[in-house]
Design a protein around this motif. Structure first.
Motif, PDB file in Angstrom:
ATOM      1  N   THR A 149       8.563   4.022   0.834  1.00 18.78           N
ATOM      2  CA  THR A 149       8.297   5.431   0.532  1.00 18.78           C
ATOM      3  C   THR A 149       9.345   5.979  -0.427  1.00 18.78           C
ATOM      4  O   THR A 149       9.017   6.687  -1.389  1.00 18.78           O
ATOM      5  CB  THR A 149       8.288   6.262   1.825  1.00 18.78           C
ATOM      6  OG1 THR A 149       7.215   5.810   2.666  1.00 18.78           O
ATOM      7  CG2 THR A 149       8.090   7.744   1.527  1.00 18.78           C
ATOM      8  N   CYS A 163       0.640   3.674  -3.169  1.00 20.88           N
ATOM      9  CA  CYS A 163      -0.036   4.955  -2.909  1.00 20.88           C
ATOM     10  C   CYS A 163       0.895   6.150  -3.047  1.00 20.88           C
ATOM     11  O   CYS A 163       0.420   7.270  -3.269  1.00 20.88           O
ATOM     12  CB  CYS A 163      -0.669   4.940  -1.524  1.00 20.88           C
ATOM     13  SG  CYS A 163      -2.151   3.904  -1.409  1.00 20.88           S
ATOM     14  N   ARG A 164       2.196   5.947  -2.947  1.00 21.66           N
ATOM     15  CA  ARG A 164       3.120   7.056  -3.158  1.00 21.66           C
ATOM     16  C   ARG A 164       3.113   7.524  -4.613  1.00 21.66           C
ATOM     17  O   ARG A 164       3.664   8.576  -4.932  1.00 21.66           O
ATOM     18  CB  ARG A 164       4.548   6.653  -2.769  1.00 21.66           C
ATOM     19  CG  ARG A 164       4.792   6.545  -1.293  1.00 21.66           C
ATOM     20  CD  ARG A 164       4.504   7.821  -0.551  1.00 21.66           C
ATOM     21  NE  ARG A 164       5.351   8.925  -0.988  1.00 21.66           N
ATOM     22  CZ  ARG A 164       5.160  10.185  -0.662  1.00 21.66           C
ATOM     23  NH1 ARG A 164       4.131  10.526   0.098  1.00 21.66           N
ATOM     24  NH2 ARG A 164       5.974  11.137  -1.092  1.00 21.66           N
ATOM     25  N   ILE A 168      -1.321   8.285   2.932  1.00 22.62           N
ATOM     26  CA  ILE A 168      -0.889   6.930   3.280  1.00 22.62           C
ATOM     27  C   ILE A 168       0.095   6.927   4.443  1.00 22.62           C
ATOM     28  O   ILE A 168       0.210   5.928   5.161  1.00 22.62           O
ATOM     29  CB  ILE A 168      -0.272   6.224   2.040  1.00 22.62           C
ATOM     30  CG1 ILE A 168      -0.141   4.718   2.288  1.00 22.62           C
ATOM     31  CG2 ILE A 168       1.069   6.839   1.672  1.00 22.62           C
ATOM     32  CD1 ILE A 168      -1.460   4.014   2.531  1.00 22.62           C
ATOM     33  N   ALA A 201       0.821  -1.211   0.000  1.00 22.15           N
ATOM     34  CA  ALA A 201       0.000   0.000   0.000  1.00 22.15           C
ATOM     35  C   ALA A 201       0.852   1.256   0.000  1.00 22.15           C
ATOM     36  O   ALA A 201       0.578   2.207  -0.749  1.00 22.15           O
ATOM     37  CB  ALA A 201      -0.927   0.001   1.221  1.00 22.15           C
ATOM     38  N   VAL A 202       1.883   1.290   0.835  1.00 23.41           N
ATOM     39  CA  VAL A 202       2.737   2.473   0.903  1.00 23.41           C
ATOM     40  C   VAL A 202       3.438   2.696  -0.430  1.00 23.41           C
ATOM     41  O   VAL A 202       3.487   3.819  -0.944  1.00 23.41           O
ATOM     42  CB  VAL A 202       3.766   2.337   2.043  1.00 23.41           C
ATOM     43  CG1 VAL A 202       4.828   3.439   1.957  1.00 23.41           C
ATOM     44  CG2 VAL A 202       3.073   2.404   3.399  1.00 23.41           C
ATOM     45  N   LEU A 238      -3.509  10.398  -2.559  1.00 20.94           N
ATOM     46  CA  LEU A 238      -3.205   9.398  -1.538  1.00 20.94           C
ATOM     47  C   LEU A 238      -1.735   9.424  -1.125  1.00 20.94           C
ATOM     48  O   LEU A 238      -1.365   8.806  -0.136  1.00 20.94           O
ATOM     49  CB  LEU A 238      -3.563   7.991  -2.040  1.00 20.94           C
ATOM     50  CG  LEU A 238      -5.037   7.743  -2.358  1.00 20.94           C
ATOM     51  CD1 LEU A 238      -5.229   6.308  -2.838  1.00 20.94           C
ATOM     52  CD2 LEU A 238      -5.909   8.010  -1.143  1.00 20.94           C
TER      53      LEU A 238
END
Length: 203
Positions: free
Chosen positions: A144, A116-117, A126, A112-113, A122
């Motif tokens: 990230t 979503c970056r 996030i 997800a991280v 988002l």
């Protein structure tokens, strides 16, 4: 906004790229979809190097993401849950929602991280659930950084490739970013109305 961003970047160069990308993660209406294509355009005009704009943009964006992560981690789930019990109606969430988010992050947080970056709207948000769910800092940092570098390099590369025609990219991407933020706001309004209606029925 496009002209303001262009003038700022023309004056401050790579430092301006880093500053705006940092602000984008604190104040999302400043879109990376306008900042990085312009930076790529400046590369095509030999005003900056590609490595410089990607490094500057990535550093600014990364610092912003880490600030939200540490803030959420400092607040913590328990403190946030207590606050939500009294004010959660405006966030349209409940303490139980926090439990579900934490469980979801245990299973999908890494993916997800990273993903979503690279999604407008988002990219900033996030970091918050990652922080209060206490996602391991090493994993959060790596995901990230990877997502941020890929996104900034992609946008800058497209702006560089388009050269004088980079505005053809900046316009549509800016609209996409705005549409995502507007959709998120509409979803919040829907949830707020739904929550208030349910509370009224219970009363």
């Amino acid at each position: 906004m496009h002209s303001m961003i262009s003038e700022f970047l023309e004056h401050y160069g790579a430092l301006g790229v880093a500053a705006l990308m940092l602000l984008e993660n604190i104040f999302p209406p400043i879109p990376s979809e306008l900042v990085m294509p312009w930076a790529g355009y400046s590369v095509s005009q030999s005003e900056m190097s590609f490595a410089a704009v990607v490094t500057a943009g990535s550093c600014g964006s990364f610092i912003g993401a880490m600030l939200w992560y540490f803030l959420a981690r400092w607040i913590g789930k328990d403190r946030l849950a207590r606050w939500i019990e009294g004010h959660g109606v405006w966030l349209t969430i409940t303490p139980q929602d926090l439990d579900r988010v934490e469980d979801w992050f245990d299973a999908w947080g890494t993916v997800a991280v990273f993903v979503c970056r690279m999604i407008p709207g988002l990219r900033t948000l996030i970091s918050v659930p990652a922080g209060f769910a206490q996602m391991p800092i090493g994993r959060f940092t790596v995901m990230t950084a990877l997502g941020t570098v890929i996104w900034t390099a992609l946008l800058a590369g497209l702006g560089w490739w388009l050269g004088d025609n980079y505005s053809q990219l900046a316009g549509p991407l800016g609209w996409i970013s705005t549409a995502v933020v507007a959709a998120m706001f509409a979803w919040w309004v829907y949830r707020l109305v739904q929550h208030r209606s349910r509370s009224a029925n219970e009363a």
